[in-house]
Design an enzyme around this catalytic site. Sequence first.
Site, PDB file in Angstrom:
ATOM      1  N   TYR A 123       0.814  -1.218   0.000  1.00 46.93           N
ATOM      2  CA  TYR A 123       0.000   0.000   0.000  1.00 46.93           C
ATOM      3  C   TYR A 123       0.851   1.273   0.000  1.00 46.93           C
ATOM      4  CZ  TYR A 123      -3.983  -2.998   1.338  1.00 46.93           C
ATOM      5  OH  TYR A 123      -4.961  -3.961   1.388  1.00 46.93           O
ATOM      6  N   LYS A 175       5.016 -13.947   4.597  1.00 48.28           N
ATOM      7  CA  LYS A 175       4.968 -14.864   3.449  1.00 48.28           C
ATOM      8  C   LYS A 175       6.382 -14.962   2.873  1.00 48.28           C
ATOM      9  CE  LYS A 175       2.603 -17.411   0.529  1.00 48.28           C
ATOM     10  NZ  LYS A 175       1.823 -18.610   0.897  1.00 48.28           N
ATOM     11  N   ASP A 209      -1.152 -17.616   5.093  1.00 53.42           N
ATOM     12  CA  ASP A 209      -2.288 -18.471   4.715  1.00 53.42           C
ATOM     13  C   ASP A 209      -2.611 -19.456   5.833  1.00 53.42           C
ATOM     14  OD1 ASP A 209       0.287 -19.038   3.819  1.00 53.42           O
ATOM     15  OD2 ASP A 209      -0.371 -20.531   2.369  1.00 53.42           O
ATOM     16  N   ASP A 233      -4.408  -5.685   6.837  1.00 52.84           N
ATOM     17  CA  ASP A 233      -5.706  -5.173   6.415  1.00 52.84           C
ATOM     18  C   ASP A 233      -6.717  -6.323   6.396  1.00 52.84           C
ATOM     19  OD1 ASP A 233      -7.671  -3.563   5.399  1.00 52.84           O
ATOM     20  OD2 ASP A 233      -6.842  -3.430   3.375  1.00 52.84           O
TER      21      ASP A 233
END
Length: 339
Positions: A123, A175, A209, A233
Amino acid sequence: MTIPCTLIPGDGIGPDITDATIRILDAARAPFTWDRQLAGMAAVHAHGNPMPDATLDSIKHTHLALKGPLETPVGEGFRSVNVALRKTFDLYANVRPARTILRGGRFDRVDIVLIRENTEGLYAGLEHYIKIGEDDKAAAESIALITRLGSERVIRYAFEYAMRHGRKKVTLVHKANILKFSQGLFRSVGQQIAREFDGRVSYDERIVDACAMQLVIKPEQFDVIVTTNLFGDILSDLVSGLVGGLGLAPGANIGKHAAIFEAVHGTAPDIAGQGIANPSALVFAACLMLEHVGDTDRARRIHEAVVTTLRAGTHLTRDLGGSASTGQFADAVIARLLA
Ligand code: NAD
């Protein structure tokens, strides 16, 4: 001692829930003196500008704001007034506590504080189209910028938050198995800071995940979570969903020189002006603000009064299945505070 604080009632249901919140804070003799300012659509109507200088000057002076939800006018040059405020004051940590309030749902023992990096990652606003042949928009690229400094300050904030609030564990969500550079940097900074807090706050890691699945299956294993902007988010709404949705969820945006506290929900245009909005999320945000200024006992007292009012179930607003007005709910909370 009084503490000056900028108050932005906001748009839609904002003024209603702000009035209710201020009445509750006054009943608890909270130490704030309010500098009322406008932003969003209310400021466009009054000054022709959704983010007037007077509002920014006020926050620069008080370093503290309680903010109702804002509507960003279309075509005013802002993608979002909220994002612009976060950028202006470099509010790098978004803090979203999620605790089970109304029991009997699927999750009875959730008590998670999710801390999201608020200024960089995917972002950061680094986006462009790539022209191929005649097609100006044949491809688009968004860059996920992770810096050592940006990672350090938010991860350190998470550990210090854990220490201040007597929490036991920080889980870093990443990740790095795929995004080895950007997510790898965030993770390695996390491991480095975790060593500084060794013996005081424990540390573990989850791949995002797997974390999403575990949050749904066994959320009580999580305590404080720290993660990058996009993952934060998504996961912060997920954890709000575990405890009854956005209507009860407060948020804090923390920077080095300012902090802005808000309800997570929006302006609720469908019920604006009807006096039936639930003010709980903004009251909880005000409790986070009291904690932030070190007034933890008062924060706990107000939080308890709201939780017991909600659990009693006699003065619930319509979103929670009751028929009380915003003002009647606030009166019930005040009665408990003064009892
Ligand atoms: P919303 O959160 O305003 O409303 C979603 C639903 O939840 C509506 O049915 C609404 O009535 C209900 N709801 C929300 N808060 C409630 C409360 N306190 N009490 C009772 N019911 C409540 O989301 P939206 O409709 O997607 O957004 C409306 C506007 O708010 C948009 O202009 C959006 O940009 C803005 N917004 C602002 C913020 C902010 O300022 N932090 C956050 C989200 C959305």
